[in-house]
Write an enzyme that holds these catalytic residues in place. Structure first.
Site, short mmCIF file in Angstrom:
data_model
loop_
_atom_site.label_atom_id
_atom_site.label_comp_id
_atom_site.label_asym_id
_atom_site.label_seq_id
_atom_site.Cartn_x
_atom_site.Cartn_y
_atom_site.Cartn_z
N THR A 16 -1.86 13.69 2.45
CA THR A 16 -2.42 12.94 3.45
C THR A 16 -3.45 13.85 4.21
O THR A 16 -4.45 13.37 4.75
CB THR A 16 -1.26 12.21 4.34
OG1 THR A 16 -0.49 11.44 3.42
CG2 THR A 16 -1.90 11.43 5.59
N LYS A 37 -4.45 3.54 2.06
CA LYS A 37 -3.01 3.98 1.46
C LYS A 37 -2.42 2.69 0.97
O LYS A 37 -1.61 1.79 1.43
CB LYS A 37 -2.23 4.80 2.59
CG LYS A 37 -0.66 4.85 2.14
CD LYS A 37 -0.62 6.25 1.70
CE LYS A 37 0.72 6.76 1.21
NZ LYS A 37 0.99 8.33 0.95
N GLU A 112 -5.03 7.33 -1.18
CA GLU A 112 -3.90 8.18 -1.20
C GLU A 112 -2.69 7.38 -1.90
O GLU A 112 -2.41 6.18 -1.54
CB GLU A 112 -3.59 8.78 -0.04
CG GLU A 112 -2.29 9.77 -0.12
CD GLU A 112 -1.64 10.13 1.15
OE1 GLU A 112 -0.49 10.42 1.11
OE2 GLU A 112 -2.30 9.83 2.16
N GLY A 115 3.42 9.83 -3.73
CA GLY A 115 4.38 10.49 -4.38
C GLY A 115 3.04 11.00 -5.54
O GLY A 115 2.10 11.39 -5.36
#
Length: 234
Positions: A16, A37, A112, A115
């Site tokens: 991030t 996201k 993004e 994981g």
């Protein structure tokens, strides 16, 4: 348009933060950008420190949070696992609609993942497949610690197998602790192993430092290659 997907070699490697830096660099160059996201896990909707809010703020946008983060899952698990536990089904169409909406009128977007690259979103789809479907170039964030060589090489290989274009690897110092021999040698080793993919160092930065401080360091360390509007590298 510059379309970037960010993945990590594992969790807690600074994806991030690197995403906010890339958005900041594009804005510094006068670009209108968006952060996304698609699926955020392990946080509550009102968490002011969520990844989605940080990306939206870095983009300087007022996009609805339901577009920046179409799906929020409070359990800190892979999306497929969480949805399977609750009997839910991932609405891929909703993710596609949000991505297209955020991309409209923008010169750059940073997406993004949660994981690593092969974290399953459904039984048959992981982040690699979503990024391919959205025609994103990949930026890999690796924690500069013991194990970085193996984790990074595996991620690059998985990306290439999926047909993703890897723009570069950010080797991120995740701790202010004194570096050991692995941390001191990872950069040179990865640069040789991954040539011609750029491997760019990024230092540990105190969270109270302003973003402009991080942007200056990123520019000095060659991050411009990650956001250049050019033919995409293999």
């Amino acid at each position: 348009m510059i379309r970037l997907g960010i993945t990590g070699t594992e969790t807690s490697v600074g994806k991030t933060y690197v995403g906010t830096v890339l958005l900041g660099l594009m804005r510094r160059r006068g670009m209108r950008v968006a952060g996304m996201k698609p699926i955020e896990t392990g946080v509550k909707a009102d968490d002011p420190a969520s990844d989605a809010l940080r990306l939206r703020d870095a983009a300087g946008a007022d996009d609805p949070i339901d577009l920046v983060r179409p799906l929020l899952l409070t359990e800190p698990l892979a999306p497929w696992v969480t949805l399977s536990r609750s009997g839910g089904v991932l609405d891929l169409d909703a993710l596609d609609v949000a991505y297209r909406s955020l991309s409209e009128g923008r010169e750059g977007i940073v997406v993004e993942g949660a994981g690593g690259l092969l974290v399953p979103l459904t039984r048959d789809l992981a982040w690699d497949g979503l990024f391919v479907g959205w025609d994103l170039d990949l930026v890999i964030v690796a924690g500069n610690r013991l194990g970085a060589l193996n984790h990074t090489m595996l991620t690059v290989r998985a990306a290439h197998d999926a047909g993703l274009r890897v723009r570069g690897v950010v080797l991120n110092n995740v701790s202010p602790d004194r570096q050991g021999i692995a941390e001191r040698t990872n950069l040179e080793a990865l640069a040789e192993l991954l040539e011609p993919i750029p491997v760019l160092p990024f230092p540990w930065i105190r969270k109270d430092r302003p973003l402009d401080y991080a942007l200056d360091i990123a520019d000095e360390n060659g991050f411009a290659t990650l956001i250049a509007d050019r033919s995409r590298p293999a």
